[in-house]
Motif scaffolding. Structure first.
Motif, PDB file in Angstrom:
ATOM      1  N   SER A 141      15.153  -4.198 -11.794  1.00 43.12           N
ATOM      2  CA  SER A 141      15.251  -5.258 -12.796  1.00 43.12           C
ATOM      3  C   SER A 141      14.320  -6.388 -12.383  1.00 43.12           C
ATOM      4  O   SER A 141      13.816  -6.417 -11.254  1.00 43.12           O
ATOM      5  CB  SER A 141      16.690  -5.783 -12.890  1.00 43.12           C
ATOM      6  N   ALA A 142      14.097  -7.317 -13.295  1.00 44.31           N
ATOM      7  CA  ALA A 142      13.265  -8.474 -12.966  1.00 44.31           C
ATOM      8  C   ALA A 142      13.884  -9.258 -11.810  1.00 44.31           C
ATOM      9  O   ALA A 142      13.175  -9.740 -10.913  1.00 44.31           O
ATOM     10  CB  ALA A 142      13.106  -9.358 -14.196  1.00 44.31           C
ATOM     11  N   ARG A 143      15.196  -9.378 -11.803  1.00 43.51           N
ATOM     12  CA  ARG A 143      15.859 -10.110 -10.724  1.00 43.51           C
ATOM     13  C   ARG A 143      15.653  -9.406  -9.381  1.00 43.51           C
ATOM     14  O   ARG A 143      15.426 -10.064  -8.366  1.00 43.51           O
ATOM     15  CB  ARG A 143      17.349 -10.237 -11.025  1.00 43.51           C
ATOM     16  N   TYR A 144      15.736  -8.085  -9.380  1.00 42.82           N
ATOM     17  CA  TYR A 144      15.528  -7.345  -8.134  1.00 42.82           C
ATOM     18  C   TYR A 144      14.127  -7.621  -7.587  1.00 42.82           C
ATOM     19  O   TYR A 144      13.952  -7.853  -6.388  1.00 42.82           O
ATOM     20  CB  TYR A 144      15.718  -5.852  -8.382  1.00 42.82           C
ATOM     21  N   VAL A 145      13.126  -7.590  -8.478  1.00 44.82           N
ATOM     22  CA  VAL A 145      11.757  -7.849  -8.038  1.00 44.82           C
ATOM     23  C   VAL A 145      11.642  -9.243  -7.434  1.00 44.82           C
ATOM     24  O   VAL A 145      11.086  -9.425  -6.344  1.00 44.82           O
ATOM     25  CB  VAL A 145      10.769  -7.677  -9.204  1.00 44.82           C
ATOM     26  N   ALA A 151      12.345 -12.309  -0.362  1.00 40.30           N
ATOM     27  CA  ALA A 151      12.733 -11.859   0.981  1.00 40.30           C
ATOM     28  C   ALA A 151      11.535 -11.394   1.806  1.00 40.30           C
ATOM     29  O   ALA A 151      11.711 -10.945   2.943  1.00 40.30           O
ATOM     30  CB  ALA A 151      13.757 -10.734   0.875  1.00 40.30           C
ATOM     31  N   GLY A 152      10.320 -11.496   1.233  1.00 33.71           N
ATOM     32  CA  GLY A 152       9.124 -11.179   2.001  1.00 33.71           C
ATOM     33  C   GLY A 152       8.315 -10.004   1.517  1.00 33.71           C
ATOM     34  O   GLY A 152       7.216  -9.759   2.003  1.00 33.71           O
ATOM     35  N   MET A 153       8.834  -9.233   0.565  1.00 34.43           N
ATOM     36  CA  MET A 153       8.108  -8.067   0.044  1.00 34.43           C
ATOM     37  C   MET A 153       7.274  -8.529  -1.147  1.00 34.43           C
ATOM     38  O   MET A 153       7.610  -8.298  -2.303  1.00 34.43           O
ATOM     39  CB  MET A 153       9.099  -6.975  -0.357  1.00 34.43           C
ATOM     40  N   GLU A 154       6.147  -9.181  -0.856  1.00 31.98           N
ATOM     41  CA  GLU A 154       5.444  -9.913  -1.900  1.00 31.98           C
ATOM     42  C   GLU A 154       4.476  -9.063  -2.707  1.00 31.98           C
ATOM     43  O   GLU A 154       4.314  -9.258  -3.897  1.00 31.98           O
ATOM     44  CB  GLU A 154       4.705 -11.105  -1.268  1.00 31.98           C
ATOM     45  N   ARG A 155       3.790  -8.124  -2.068  1.00 28.68           N
ATOM     46  CA  ARG A 155       2.768  -7.347  -2.765  1.00 28.68           C
ATOM     47  C   ARG A 155       3.157  -5.872  -2.776  1.00 28.68           C
ATOM     48  O   ARG A 155       3.375  -5.272  -1.724  1.00 28.68           O
ATOM     49  CB  ARG A 155       1.396  -7.524  -2.103  1.00 28.68           C
ATOM     50  N   MET A 156       3.239  -5.322  -3.989  1.00 29.53           N
ATOM     51  CA  MET A 156       3.613  -3.915  -4.098  1.00 29.53           C
ATOM     52  C   MET A 156       3.111  -3.344  -5.409  1.00 29.53           C
ATOM     53  O   MET A 156       2.887  -4.088  -6.377  1.00 29.53           O
ATOM     54  CB  MET A 156       5.122  -3.741  -3.968  1.00 29.53           C
ATOM     55  N   THR A 157       2.950  -2.031  -5.431  1.00 24.63           N
ATOM     56  CA  THR A 157       2.572  -1.343  -6.660  1.00 24.63           C
ATOM     57  C   THR A 157       3.834  -0.917  -7.408  1.00 24.63           C
ATOM     58  O   THR A 157       4.950  -1.006  -6.883  1.00 24.63           O
ATOM     59  CB  THR A 157       1.732  -0.092  -6.351  1.00 24.63           C
ATOM     60  N   VAL A 158       3.632  -0.406  -8.607  1.00 21.16           N
ATOM     61  CA  VAL A 158       4.763   0.095  -9.391  1.00 21.16           C
ATOM     62  C   VAL A 158       5.464   1.225  -8.648  1.00 21.16           C
ATOM     63  O   VAL A 158       6.692   1.267  -8.551  1.00 21.16           O
ATOM     64  CB  VAL A 158       4.283   0.571 -10.783  1.00 21.16           C
ATOM     65  N   ASP A 159       4.681   2.165  -8.111  1.00 24.49           N
ATOM     66  CA  ASP A 159       5.274   3.287  -7.378  1.00 24.49           C
ATOM     67  C   ASP A 159       6.035   2.804  -6.151  1.00 24.49           C
ATOM     68  O   ASP A 159       7.124   3.313  -5.839  1.00 24.49           O
ATOM     69  CB  ASP A 159       4.190   4.273  -6.946  1.00 24.49           C
ATOM     70  N   GLU A 160       5.466   1.842  -5.437  1.00 21.05           N
ATOM     71  CA  GLU A 160       6.138   1.314  -4.248  1.00 21.05           C
ATOM     72  C   GLU A 160       7.428   0.606  -4.616  1.00 21.05           C
ATOM     73  O   GLU A 160       8.439   0.730  -3.910  1.00 21.05           O
ATOM     74  CB  GLU A 160       5.197   0.373  -3.498  1.00 21.05           C
ATOM     75  N   LEU A 161       7.415  -0.117  -5.712  1.00 21.69           N
ATOM     76  CA  LEU A 161       8.615  -0.793  -6.188  1.00 21.69           C
ATOM     77  C   LEU A 161       9.719   0.211  -6.504  1.00 21.69           C
ATOM     78  O   LEU A 161      10.880   0.031  -6.103  1.00 21.69           O
ATOM     79  CB  LEU A 161       8.279  -1.614  -7.434  1.00 21.69           C
ATOM     80  N   THR A 170      17.152  -3.723  -0.035  1.00 25.60           N
ATOM     81  CA  THR A 170      17.699  -4.911  -0.679  1.00 25.60           C
ATOM     82  C   THR A 170      17.209  -6.164   0.034  1.00 25.60           C
ATOM     83  O   THR A 170      16.729  -6.099   1.181  1.00 25.60           O
ATOM     84  CB  THR A 170      19.231  -4.897  -0.627  1.00 25.60           C
ATOM     85  N   PRO A 171      17.332  -7.321  -0.608  1.00 28.79           N
ATOM     86  CA  PRO A 171      16.977  -8.569   0.078  1.00 28.79           C
ATOM     87  C   PRO A 171      17.773  -8.755   1.365  1.00 28.79           C
ATOM     88  O   PRO A 171      17.228  -9.233   2.371  1.00 28.79           O
ATOM     89  CB  PRO A 171      17.325  -9.644  -0.958  1.00 28.79           C
ATOM     90  N   ALA A 172      19.046  -8.373   1.364  1.00 28.36           N
ATOM     91  CA  ALA A 172      19.879  -8.531   2.565  1.00 28.36           C
ATOM     92  C   ALA A 172      19.357  -7.649   3.703  1.00 28.36           C
ATOM     93  O   ALA A 172      19.306  -8.066   4.867  1.00 28.36           O
ATOM     94  CB  ALA A 172      21.325  -8.186   2.246  1.00 28.36           C
ATOM     95  N   PRO A 187       5.575  -2.039   2.072  1.00 28.02           N
ATOM     96  CA  PRO A 187       6.489  -1.243   1.244  1.00 28.02           C
ATOM     97  C   PRO A 187       6.729   0.156   1.797  1.00 28.02           C
ATOM     98  O   PRO A 187       7.854   0.652   1.774  1.00 28.02           O
ATOM     99  CB  PRO A 187       5.776  -1.206  -0.108  1.00 28.02           C
ATOM    100  N   ASP A 188       5.678   0.795   2.318  1.00 30.15           N
ATOM    101  CA  ASP A 188       5.841   2.147   2.868  1.00 30.15           C
ATOM    102  C   ASP A 188       6.752   2.134   4.085  1.00 30.15           C
ATOM    103  O   ASP A 188       7.619   3.010   4.241  1.00 30.15           O
ATOM    104  CB  ASP A 188       4.485   2.732   3.254  1.00 30.15           C
ATOM    105  N   ASP A 189       6.565   1.156   4.990  1.00 32.08           N
ATOM    106  CA  ASP A 189       7.416   1.079   6.177  1.00 32.08           C
ATOM    107  C   ASP A 189       8.871   0.826   5.794  1.00 32.08           C
ATOM    108  O   ASP A 189       9.786   1.464   6.321  1.00 32.08           O
ATOM    109  CB  ASP A 189       6.926  -0.027   7.115  1.00 32.08           C
ATOM    110  N   ALA A 190       9.091  -0.122   4.892  1.00 33.12           N
ATOM    111  CA  ALA A 190      10.455  -0.448   4.482  1.00 33.12           C
ATOM    112  C   ALA A 190      11.124   0.754   3.817  1.00 33.12           C
ATOM    113  O   ALA A 190      12.288   1.063   4.098  1.00 33.12           O
ATOM    114  CB  ALA A 190      10.447  -1.645   3.532  1.00 33.12           C
TER     115      ALA A 190
END
Length: 354
Positions: A141-145, A151-161, A170-172, A187-190
């Protein structure tokens, strides 16, 4: 004239909105299977063309599906939906005794592509209906993004998202990883860490076991093969200490256990280095194999020779056939050489296998 201008603006605005994601929407159809997991959870798997994906979700997310439907004694028709920002998934089929199957239809919400673009998600201009289906399935959702970006995951592609959401990043979780020294994860590491079950508890326990602040990909590898603090402690008790990450991971991956080490020692192999233990275990060298080769008269049974013989398929029958043909000096090294060359005894003479 004013009326014509207003009409033209309205037409242009409508057209722009309709093509905000690059092309008109189309529905997607596929099949699904499901099984109950516990009282209130369901593992649901979706199949579309060559793609298959699934996860376990709370039944509360499945609108129109009851516990009575899922656990019905006889086949019971069902129709339920998963309504999320990237689109609506409607599912029809049947359930019986906790298992179900059927067909689904996905109606994408192409306006969500514009939302992703406004949030800076790379590739949002080329979002396909399949992408939107995977985003909807993962619960994006937009809120999840916004939350994971904060929380620090600033740059990502659609597939990574989609991958991040699918495995439960999650942010937590990101905040916990940052607190433990894993800030700025890609994103790949997470995704990799979360997919194999890396938690704050696991990171802390491995640090206490002697593996603090190891790289994210190494941590993922350790967790993926089942390296635990208990495994490290058991190896230490067996005399295997202070192993680098790659060696302890490799040993666990091929099934080196304290029991295996003890069996080799009882068979006459003591103080075998960790990398050689992993190599022996990987090709199937066992205490029984060592005793079998010794009984067949093989000499020079060191770790390299045993590993080579076992990998090449040297058996006690092969050894005895060579001895019967008059071949002497049957060391493990010599046997490995003969087997590698395809030499085999036959009719009292040595022959090379074609």
């Amino acid at each position: 004239m004013r009326t014509l201008i207003v009409a033209a603006v309205l037409v242009a605005t409508t057209a722009a909105a309709a093509t905000a994601a690059g092309r008109p929407s189309r529905t997607i159809e596929g099949t699904w299977t499901a099984r109950a997991e516990g009282a209130d959870r369901l593992h649901l798997t979706m199949h579309h063309e060559t793609s298959t994906w699934g996860n376990t979700t709370d039944r509360s997310q499945l609108q129109g599906l009851s516990d009575a439907d899922i656990h019905a004694e006889t086949s019971t028709p069902v129709a339920f939906r998963i309504d999320r920002e990237p689109g609506l998934i409607e599912l029809e089929g049947s359930f019986r005794q906790g298992r179900g199957s059927g067909h689904f239809t996905f109606a994408p919400n192409r306006q969500f592509a514009g939302t992703l673009r406004s949030l800076g998600i790379r590739g949002a201009d080329d979002v396909s209906e399949q992408d939107l289906l995977q985003l909807a399935w993962a619960g994006v959702s937009a809120r999840y993004v916004r939350d994971i970006q904060a929380a620090g995951m600033e740059r990502m592609t659609v597939d990574e998202l989609a991958g991040l959401a699918a495995v439960g990043v999650t942010p937590a979780w990101l905040a916990e990883m940052r607190r433990l020294g894993y800030g700025g994860l890609s994103p790949d590491d997470a995704t990799g860490m979360r997919a194999v079950g890396v938690t704050a508890e696991y990171v802390s326990a491995m640090a206490r076991a002697g593996y603090p602040r190891i790289p994210a990909d190494d941590l993922t590898g350790m967790r993926a093969v089942g390296v635990t603090p208990e495994y490290v402690a058991a190896l230490r008790a067996a005399g295997i200490r202070d192993l680098p990450v790659d060696e302890v991971t490799g040993m666990k991956a091929v099934g080196v256990t304290p029991e295996y080490i003890a069996e080799l020692r009882a068979a006459g192999l003591a103080d075998v280095p960790a990398d050689e233990l992993a190599g022996m275990r990987a090709v199937g060298v066992t205490a029984a194999y060592i005793r079998e080769m010794r009984a067949a008269g093989v000499s020079g049974l060191d770790t390299d020779g045993l590993t080579s013989m076992r990998a090449l398929g040297v058996t006690s029958a092969y050894v005895r056939e060579l001895a019967a043909a008059g071949v002497t000096g049957l060391t493990s090294e010599r046997l490995a050489e003969l087997k590698a060359l395809g030499i085999r005894p036959g009719a009292g003479a040595m022959r090379r296998r074609n």
